[in-house]
Write a protein that holds these residues in place. Sequence first.
Motif, PDB file in Angstrom:
ATOM      1  N   LEU A   9      17.548  76.981  70.747  1.00 11.55           N
ATOM      2  CA  LEU A   9      17.874  75.942  69.766  1.00 11.55           C
ATOM      3  C   LEU A   9      16.830  75.847  68.654  1.00 11.55           C
ATOM      4  O   LEU A   9      17.204  75.742  67.477  1.00 11.55           O
ATOM      5  CB  LEU A   9      18.054  74.604  70.469  1.00 11.55           C
ATOM      6  N   PRO A  10      15.521  75.879  68.959  1.00 14.97           N
ATOM      7  CA  PRO A  10      14.552  75.898  67.859  1.00 14.97           C
ATOM      8  C   PRO A  10      14.741  77.090  66.927  1.00 14.97           C
ATOM      9  O   PRO A  10      14.575  76.965  65.714  1.00 14.97           O
ATOM     10  CB  PRO A  10      13.193  75.957  68.577  1.00 14.97           C
ATOM     11  N   ARG A  11      15.102  78.238  67.482  1.00 17.34           N
ATOM     12  CA  ARG A  11      15.349  79.411  66.643  1.00 17.34           C
ATOM     13  C   ARG A  11      16.575  79.190  65.755  1.00 17.34           C
ATOM     14  O   ARG A  11      16.585  79.596  64.588  1.00 17.34           O
ATOM     15  CB  ARG A  11      15.559  80.649  67.517  1.00 17.34           C
ATOM     16  N   ARG A  13      17.631  76.263  64.689  1.00 16.37           N
ATOM     17  CA  ARG A  13      17.238  75.288  63.663  1.00 16.37           C
ATOM     18  C   ARG A  13      16.428  75.965  62.563  1.00 16.37           C
ATOM     19  O   ARG A  13      16.638  75.713  61.372  1.00 16.37           O
ATOM     20  CB  ARG A  13      16.424  74.170  64.313  1.00 16.37           C
ATOM     21  N   LEU A  14      15.508  76.827  62.987  1.00 14.92           N
ATOM     22  CA  LEU A  14      14.700  77.556  62.018  1.00 14.92           C
ATOM     23  C   LEU A  14      15.579  78.415  61.129  1.00 14.92           C
ATOM     24  O   LEU A  14      15.427  78.433  59.897  1.00 14.92           O
ATOM     25  CB  LEU A  14      13.679  78.422  62.763  1.00 14.92           C
ATOM     26  N   GLY A  15      16.512  79.134  61.734  1.00  9.67           N
ATOM     27  CA  GLY A  15      17.384  80.002  60.966  1.00  9.67           C
ATOM     28  C   GLY A  15      18.241  79.239  59.971  1.00  9.67           C
ATOM     29  O   GLY A  15      18.403  79.667  58.820  1.00  9.67           O
ATOM     30  N   ALA A  16      18.788  78.098  60.409  1.00  6.90           N
ATOM     31  CA  ALA A  16      19.628  77.297  59.517  1.00  6.90           C
ATOM     32  C   ALA A  16      18.827  76.792  58.320  1.00  6.90           C
ATOM     33  O   ALA A  16      19.306  76.795  57.184  1.00  6.90           O
ATOM     34  CB  ALA A  16      20.235  76.129  60.284  1.00  6.90           C
ATOM     35  N   GLU A  17      17.580  76.385  58.569  1.00  5.63           N
ATOM     36  CA  GLU A  17      16.742  75.881  57.485  1.00  5.63           C
ATOM     37  C   GLU A  17      16.339  77.005  56.539  1.00  5.63           C
ATOM     38  O   GLU A  17      16.317  76.822  55.312  1.00  5.63           O
ATOM     39  CB  GLU A  17      15.497  75.198  58.059  1.00  5.63           C
ATOM     40  N   LEU A  18      16.045  78.174  57.073  1.00  4.77           N
ATOM     41  CA  LEU A  18      15.694  79.308  56.222  1.00  4.77           C
ATOM     42  C   LEU A  18      16.874  79.719  55.344  1.00  4.77           C
ATOM     43  O   LEU A  18      16.692  80.071  54.173  1.00  4.77           O
ATOM     44  CB  LEU A  18      15.222  80.486  57.068  1.00  4.77           C
ATOM     45  N   ARG A  19      18.073  79.688  55.901  1.00  4.57           N
ATOM     46  CA  ARG A  19      19.253  80.013  55.095  1.00  4.57           C
ATOM     47  C   ARG A  19      19.437  78.990  53.974  1.00  4.57           C
ATOM     48  O   ARG A  19      19.779  79.336  52.840  1.00  4.57           O
ATOM     49  CB  ARG A  19      20.511  80.041  55.975  1.00  4.57           C
ATOM     50  N   ARG A  20      19.218  77.720  54.308  1.00  6.95           N
ATOM     51  CA  ARG A  20      19.366  76.667  53.296  1.00  6.95           C
ATOM     52  C   ARG A  20      18.357  76.841  52.167  1.00  6.95           C
ATOM     53  O   ARG A  20      18.701  76.745  50.982  1.00  6.95           O
ATOM     54  CB  ARG A  20      19.195  75.298  53.949  1.00  6.95           C
ATOM     55  N   ILE A  21      17.111  77.115  52.544  1.00  7.84           N
ATOM     56  CA  ILE A  21      16.047  77.238  51.554  1.00  7.84           C
ATOM     57  C   ILE A  21      16.250  78.469  50.668  1.00  7.84           C
ATOM     58  O   ILE A  21      15.959  78.436  49.468  1.00  7.84           O
ATOM     59  CB  ILE A  21      14.669  77.313  52.254  1.00  7.84           C
ATOM     60  N   ARG A  22      16.778  79.539  51.233  1.00  9.14           N
ATOM     61  CA  ARG A  22      16.972  80.775  50.445  1.00  9.14           C
ATOM     62  C   ARG A  22      17.927  80.547  49.286  1.00  9.14           C
ATOM     63  O   ARG A  22      17.780  81.147  48.210  1.00  9.14           O
ATOM     64  CB  ARG A  22      17.484  81.893  51.355  1.00  9.14           C
ATOM     65  N   ALA A 107      20.802  69.817  74.902  1.00  8.33           N
ATOM     66  CA  ALA A 107      21.931  68.941  74.592  1.00  8.33           C
ATOM     67  C   ALA A 107      21.582  67.477  74.824  1.00  8.33           C
ATOM     68  O   ALA A 107      20.884  67.131  75.766  1.00  8.33           O
ATOM     69  CB  ALA A 107      23.140  69.328  75.439  1.00  8.33           C
ATOM     70  N   SER A 108      22.084  66.619  73.953  1.00  7.97           N
ATOM     71  CA  SER A 108      21.932  65.176  74.155  1.00  7.97           C
ATOM     72  C   SER A 108      23.079  64.636  74.998  1.00  7.97           C
ATOM     73  O   SER A 108      22.902  63.693  75.770  1.00  7.97           O
ATOM     74  CB  SER A 108      21.884  64.453  72.808  1.00  7.97           C
ATOM     75  N   ASP A 228      20.328  66.436  67.030  1.00 11.66           N
ATOM     76  CA  ASP A 228      19.798  66.921  65.759  1.00 11.66           C
ATOM     77  C   ASP A 228      20.937  67.404  64.874  1.00 11.66           C
ATOM     78  O   ASP A 228      21.757  68.229  65.283  1.00 11.66           O
ATOM     79  CB  ASP A 228      18.811  68.068  66.018  1.00 11.66           C
ATOM     80  N   ASP A 229      21.006  66.895  63.656  1.00  7.29           N
ATOM     81  CA  ASP A 229      22.079  67.279  62.744  1.00  7.29           C
ATOM     82  C   ASP A 229      22.063  68.772  62.416  1.00  7.29           C
ATOM     83  O   ASP A 229      23.078  69.332  61.994  1.00  7.29           O
ATOM     84  CB  ASP A 229      21.977  66.474  61.440  1.00  7.29           C
ATOM     85  N   VAL A 230      20.895  69.404  62.585  1.00  7.57           N
ATOM     86  CA  VAL A 230      20.797  70.834  62.286  1.00  7.57           C
ATOM     87  C   VAL A 230      21.606  71.652  63.282  1.00  7.57           C
ATOM     88  O   VAL A 230      22.132  72.724  62.969  1.00  7.57           O
ATOM     89  CB  VAL A 230      19.320  71.282  62.295  1.00  7.57           C
ATOM     90  N   ASP A 231      21.710  71.151  64.515  1.00  6.50           N
ATOM     91  CA  ASP A 231      22.386  71.889  65.578  1.00  6.50           C
ATOM     92  C   ASP A 231      23.890  71.641  65.541  1.00  6.50           C
ATOM     93  O   ASP A 231      24.345  70.513  65.401  1.00  6.50           O
ATOM     94  CB  ASP A 231      21.853  71.466  66.955  1.00  6.50           C
ATOM     95  N   ARG A 232      24.640  72.704  65.694  1.00  3.38           N
ATOM     96  CA  ARG A 232      26.096  72.582  65.773  1.00  3.38           C
ATOM     97  C   ARG A 232      26.511  72.540  67.240  1.00  3.38           C
ATOM     98  O   ARG A 232      25.998  73.289  68.070  1.00  3.38           O
ATOM     99  CB  ARG A 232      26.768  73.773  65.071  1.00  3.38           C
TER     100      ARG A 232
END
Length: 290
Positions: A9-11, A13-22, A107-108, A228-232
């Motif tokens: 999950l941290p990976r 989240r990291l990937g989603a943020e990197l895609r957004r920033i790119r 998971a929550s 976390d909203d980042v996680d689907r």
Amino acid sequence: MAPDEGPLLPRRRLGAELRRIRGHRTLDEVADATLISTSKLSRLENGQGAPQPRDIRDLIVFYDVDTATADRLRQWAGAGRRQAWWKQYSDVVSPPLNAYLDFESGASTIRAFALSLIPGLLQTAEHAGHILGKLPPPRTAEQIQRLIEIRGRRQELLLAARSRTRLITVIDEGALHRKVGSPAEMHAQLDQLHRLSLLRNITIQILPYDAGVHAGLLGMFTVFQFADDVDRDIVAIETHSGQRYLKEQSSVQEYLRVFDGLSHRAHDPDESRELLEKIMSTLPAPKDPR
């Protein structure tokens, strides 16, 4: 990151943020500027592999992100390099099970529908041993014991005072009558369900026989939902060849609708406990070991 959460999950989240920033930049443009290969950039953005500190540092500098974003990226990258607690059981953890444990650990809310078997998170060690010994693939006694240990650890984490996970499960009544082990062992299993259903973060509903034909007859499934909203959110479907995962939000929403329908047709938690008590009354209680 929760202390017992796996690295997947941290990976993600990291990937989603990197895609957004790119943004509108191409992978080739980023690769030329950072000297990080396009294949590595693609793996990072897809949450694959352990992120390396130098790569994250170079991307932070290139994208010129604010301090808060840089801190998040470093935190997720660090968590993505950690080994999950089940790494010590790598000899018996298949790739599909590894992914399942990763999703479960972060998971929550877990919504699980069980058609033919009691969910693994709620099984006694004896009950789990009988099932693991009968279902494919063939396993040695040592492998079965190690898988039982994994289930025990998962239960400990779910029941821990600090647990932030809520388990909501609908169990078809047929799973309660299926003979697994001795009658006394079945009594112990149903008694455990009864006790766990009283806990703050566990809801157990029984779908009775008289519910008739329902959508759950197509098979068992689990929906992992994340705070976390980042996680689907993700759906895990039980198949003969192992777990299958659905990540499309339309599929997730469909399974949530199915689960909601099953929950409405099932007994409420109090009625479910009454049914458990009724079935237990027909079985011999385990002998007191003292």
